[in-house]
Enzyme design. Structure first.
Site, short mmCIF file in Angstrom:
data_model
loop_
_atom_site.label_atom_id
_atom_site.label_comp_id
_atom_site.label_asym_id
_atom_site.label_seq_id
_atom_site.Cartn_x
_atom_site.Cartn_y
_atom_site.Cartn_z
CB ILE A 112 -26.06 -5.34 -13.33
CG1 ILE A 112 -27.59 -5.48 -13.41
CG2 ILE A 112 -25.40 -6.71 -13.46
CD1 ILE A 112 -28.10 -6.01 -14.75
CB SER A 142 -27.08 -2.41 -15.82
OG SER A 142 -27.55 -2.33 -14.50
CD GLU A 149 -0.39 -20.94 -17.66
OE1 GLU A 149 0.08 -19.88 -18.08
OE2 GLU A 149 0.30 -21.84 -17.16
N GLY A 163 -20.75 -3.49 -20.16
CA GLY A 163 -19.64 -2.55 -20.11
C GLY A 163 -18.55 -2.99 -19.16
CB ILE A 188 -7.99 -10.28 -20.68
CG1 ILE A 188 -8.79 -9.93 -19.40
CG2 ILE A 188 -7.75 -9.03 -21.51
CD1 ILE A 188 -8.08 -9.01 -18.42
CB ILE A 214 -16.98 -10.08 -12.98
CG1 ILE A 214 -16.73 -11.25 -12.04
CG2 ILE A 214 -15.77 -9.82 -13.84
CD1 ILE A 214 -16.91 -12.58 -12.64
CE LYS A 228 1.24 -13.23 -16.01
NZ LYS A 228 -0.14 -13.67 -16.25
CD GLU A 250 -6.85 -7.41 -9.71
OE1 GLU A 250 -6.11 -8.23 -9.13
OE2 GLU A 250 -7.44 -6.50 -9.13
CB ALA A 251 -2.90 -11.77 -14.27
C1 LIG Z 1 -12.24 -15.33 -10.05
C2 LIG Z 1 -11.89 -14.79 -11.39
C3 LIG Z 1 -10.60 -14.30 -11.62
C4 LIG Z 1 -10.25 -13.83 -12.89
N1 LIG Z 1 -8.97 -13.42 -13.14
C5 LIG Z 1 -8.61 -13.10 -14.40
C6 LIG Z 1 -7.28 -12.75 -14.73
O1 LIG Z 1 -6.40 -12.63 -13.87
N2 LIG Z 1 -6.97 -12.51 -16.02
C7 LIG Z 1 -7.91 -12.58 -17.01
O2 LIG Z 1 -7.57 -12.42 -18.19
N3 LIG Z 1 -9.19 -12.83 -16.71
C8 LIG Z 1 -9.56 -13.11 -15.45
N4 LIG Z 1 -10.86 -13.39 -15.17
C9 LIG Z 1 -11.87 -13.23 -16.22
C10 LIG Z 1 -12.19 -11.73 -16.34
O3 LIG Z 1 -12.64 -11.23 -15.12
C11 LIG Z 1 -13.25 -11.52 -17.41
O4 LIG Z 1 -12.91 -12.21 -18.58
C12 LIG Z 1 -13.36 -10.05 -17.74
O5 LIG Z 1 -13.54 -9.28 -16.58
C13 LIG Z 1 -14.50 -9.79 -18.69
O6 LIG Z 1 -15.73 -9.86 -18.06
P1 LIG Z 1 -17.01 -9.46 -18.90
O7 LIG Z 1 -16.83 -8.10 -19.44
O8 LIG Z 1 -17.28 -10.57 -19.86
O9 LIG Z 1 -18.18 -9.51 -17.81
P2 LIG Z 1 -18.55 -8.47 -16.63
O10 LIG Z 1 -17.39 -7.76 -16.08
O11 LIG Z 1 -19.40 -9.26 -15.69
O12 LIG Z 1 -19.48 -7.40 -17.35
C14 LIG Z 1 -20.82 -7.67 -17.69
C15 LIG Z 1 -21.49 -6.38 -18.10
O13 LIG Z 1 -22.81 -6.67 -18.54
C16 LIG Z 1 -23.71 -5.79 -17.92
N5 LIG Z 1 -25.02 -6.42 -17.81
C17 LIG Z 1 -25.31 -7.68 -17.39
N6 LIG Z 1 -26.65 -7.87 -17.41
C18 LIG Z 1 -27.20 -6.71 -17.87
C19 LIG Z 1 -28.52 -6.28 -18.11
N7 LIG Z 1 -29.59 -7.05 -17.87
N8 LIG Z 1 -28.71 -5.02 -18.57
C20 LIG Z 1 -27.68 -4.18 -18.83
N9 LIG Z 1 -26.39 -4.55 -18.61
C21 LIG Z 1 -26.17 -5.79 -18.14
C22 LIG Z 1 -23.08 -5.49 -16.57
O14 LIG Z 1 -23.57 -4.31 -16.02
C23 LIG Z 1 -21.62 -5.36 -16.97
O15 LIG Z 1 -21.38 -4.06 -17.46
C24 LIG Z 1 -11.23 -13.82 -13.91
C25 LIG Z 1 -12.53 -14.25 -13.64
C26 LIG Z 1 -12.86 -14.74 -12.40
C27 LIG Z 1 -14.28 -15.21 -12.15
#
Ligand SMILES: Cc1cc2nc3c(=O)[nH]c(=O)nc-3n(C[C@H](O)[C@H](O)[C@H](O)COP(=O)(O)OP(=O)(O)OC[C@H]3O[C@@H](n4cnc5c(N)ncnc54)[C@H](O)[C@@H]3O)c2cc1C
Length: 505
Positions: free
Chosen positions: A48, A45, A347, A18, A351, A51, A84, A55-56
């Protein structure tokens, strides 16, 4: 590979995670499938967590918000957002150099030839102004001004905009939307994954001790854990860290200082680079760096020393490996977001990749039967998109003439053939060969190539014979027109205050 699966009645689509990826998936699938076609469940969860960075964005996100019916002022207010117009790069080509990658181009072709050829011609004649002077996005951003393109006219309307936002608030907004469309949310930690003994498909997720969730199709948005794609199905990871050696980040918010800039800033540092993302309630900052070059403590110190406002806590460390899963759609699992791959946020493409992955999934998601050709096509397109973005990011490093070890290493490394061909063609004739599935079109490449002072040997023959005085007048007129248009826009912070001020944080 996949056997053909039949989906009689509604498929049960189970989204694992989520974060931004999970809730974007839930909102979009619920938007484009009726409950009779797909029942959607999202498991996340709280223990957990997510991340908590990201934000951009890039302008494509406007399309996502529009199909979800999110009204721009409401969305910006709800996410403590700002507008932006592009990214300002500081100290990248060399220390002391600044350039802007704006959302837009440098004007219409002149005699059928792209403006940067004419700019290069004028440069030979002694012009001393950056190509950015022809960009409407920079005309506004450089003055901290903003108005949406639809409020402008003619050449002054030829730009796009994206947003900076609080990713946690954005996920909440998407969650409300998805739940309103019938998506069921289950809180719990997935502790086990069951697969069908014959087909190898994922069938059931086991939560905590006893609860079980079965599904037809699983969208893995579990973040770096890559619970289904990476762990349960063991799809290998294609490591690109030899091309993009940064492998860590530190993130910290700071108190807002000064004006609300309508752009992201990326400042190169000795062992990586630092981001600055202006939001209404705080400024987001982070340092991306190579752990082979600098310790975590040094990175944190560099980050804190580069803030323009008081830090709101201690820097939070994050680790990553740049690359992608060998396949994004495997059996009945599709990986989206960090579960699928990661490239540094230079860049703001993560997202974007979530959004394009989901658009592709919705386009290809079968209503009757799943065919291996669908997964193969999804993988072909997604791999292409990842590789083109990878090349664009590598170019930022490889074109730098900075003299620290990280930058020397990047300058000397063997490039992917696709990028090497692009640079060789540029050097010879100032053209950028574009491949299938490119996210960044010629003006974006020109912004980085010329911004980092990669001046080609040749230019278009028509531009070569144009009258420099006529060109110089065109240039001066365009610059003046853009400046007048930008001056007519409100200050960005005033625009935000008037149209989409957030409630108190
Ligand atoms: C340093 C950094 C800077 C960034 N800056 C940018 C930016 O400026 N612009 C941009 O477009 N992107 C950026 N990103 C990327 C961006 O943060 C991610 O693409 C975006 O937040 C999506 O993350 P996600 O949903 O894939 O993972 P997450 O946010 O990690 O979500 C994972 C989900 O899975 C769940 N989960 C994991 N394991 C389990 C389990 N065993 N059981 C139940 N649930 C579980 C967690 O609870 C959570 O809800 C950045 C990334 C990093 C590392």
């Amino acid at each position: 590979m996949n056997q053909t699966r039949q989906y009689p009645g509604a498929q049960h689509v189970v989204i694992v995670g989520g974060g931004t990826a999970g809730w974007m998936a839930a909102a979009l699938i619920a938007r484009f499938r009726t409950p009779a076609q797909a029942r959607v469940t999202l498991i996340e969860s709280d223990a957990i967590g997510t991340i908590g960075v990201g934000e951009a964005t890039v302008p494509l996100i406007q399309h996502l918000n529009s199909v979800l019916g999110l009204h721009e002022p409401d969305f910006v207010a709800a996410t403590q957002g700002s507008f932006k117009l592009g990214i300002e790069f500081v100290d990248w080509g060399r220390v002391g150099n600044r350039h802007f990658h704006g959302f837009g181009d440098y004007g219409a072709d002149i005699d059928g030839v792209a403006p940067h050829h004419h700019w290069l011609r004028l440069r030979r004649e002694g012009l001393d102004a950056p190509i950015g002077a022809w960009s409407m996005a920079w005309a506004a951003a450089g003055r901290d001004r903003f108005a949406p393109p639809q409020a402008m006219k003619g050449p002054a309307a030829a730009f796009k905009h994206a947003y900076h936002f609080d990713a946690g608030l954005y996920a909440q907004l998407l969650r409300r939307h998805a739940e309103g469309k019938g998506v069921q949310r289950i809180e719990g930690r997935i502790a086990g994954v069951t697969r069908d003994g014959e087909s190898g498909d994922v069938t059931t997720l086991v939560l905590d001790g006893d609860r079980e969730v079965t599904g037809d199709l699983f969208v893995d948005c579990s973040g770096f854990a890559s619970l289904l794609l990476g762990q349960a199905l063991a799809v290998p990871f294609v490591d690109w860290s030899h091309w993009l050696p940064c492998d860590r980040a530190m993130a910290v918010g700071s108190r807002r200082a000064g004006r609300l800039t309508p752009f992201t800033r990326a400042t190169a540092r000795a062992a990586g680079w630092q981001w600055r993302i202006p939001l209404q309630h705080r400024t987001g900052n982070g340092m991306v760096y190579a752990s082979s070059q600098i310790s975590d403590d040094e990175a944190a110190a560099t980050l804190l020393a580069g803030l323009d406002g008081e830090a709101l806590g201690d820097p939070r460390p994050l680790r990553f490996t740049t690359g992608r899963r060998a396949r994004f759609w495997e059996r009945n699992v599709i990986g989206i977001g960090l579960a699928a791959g990661f490239m540094e946020p230079l860049e703001s493409t993560s997202i974007q990749l979530i959004q394009t992955g989901l658009a592709r999934l919705i386009e290809l998601l079968p209503s009757g039967s799943a065919d291996p050709a669908i997964a193969a096509e999804y993988n072909r397109q997604t791999i292409g998109e990842y590789e083109r973005i990878r090349d664009f990011l590598i170019a930022h490093y490889a074109l730098s003439s900075r003299d620290e070890p990280l930058w020397r290493q990047c300058r000397a490394m063997a490039l992917p053939d696709t990028l090497a061909h692009k640079l060789a063609t540029w050097d010879a004739c100032a053209r950028v060969p574009l491949y299938d599935l490119e996210s960044h079109q010629e003006p974006s490449w020109v912004a980085i190539l010329l911004g980092q002072e990669r001046v080609p040997r040749g230019i278009d023959a028509t531009a070569d014979t144009a009258d420099p005085q006529v060109l110089a007048k065109l240039f001066a007129d365009r610059r003046a027109l853009l400046a007048r248009a930008a001056e007519s826009m409100p200050a960005h912070d005033l625009f935000v205050e008037r149209t989409c001020r957030a409630l108190a944080a």
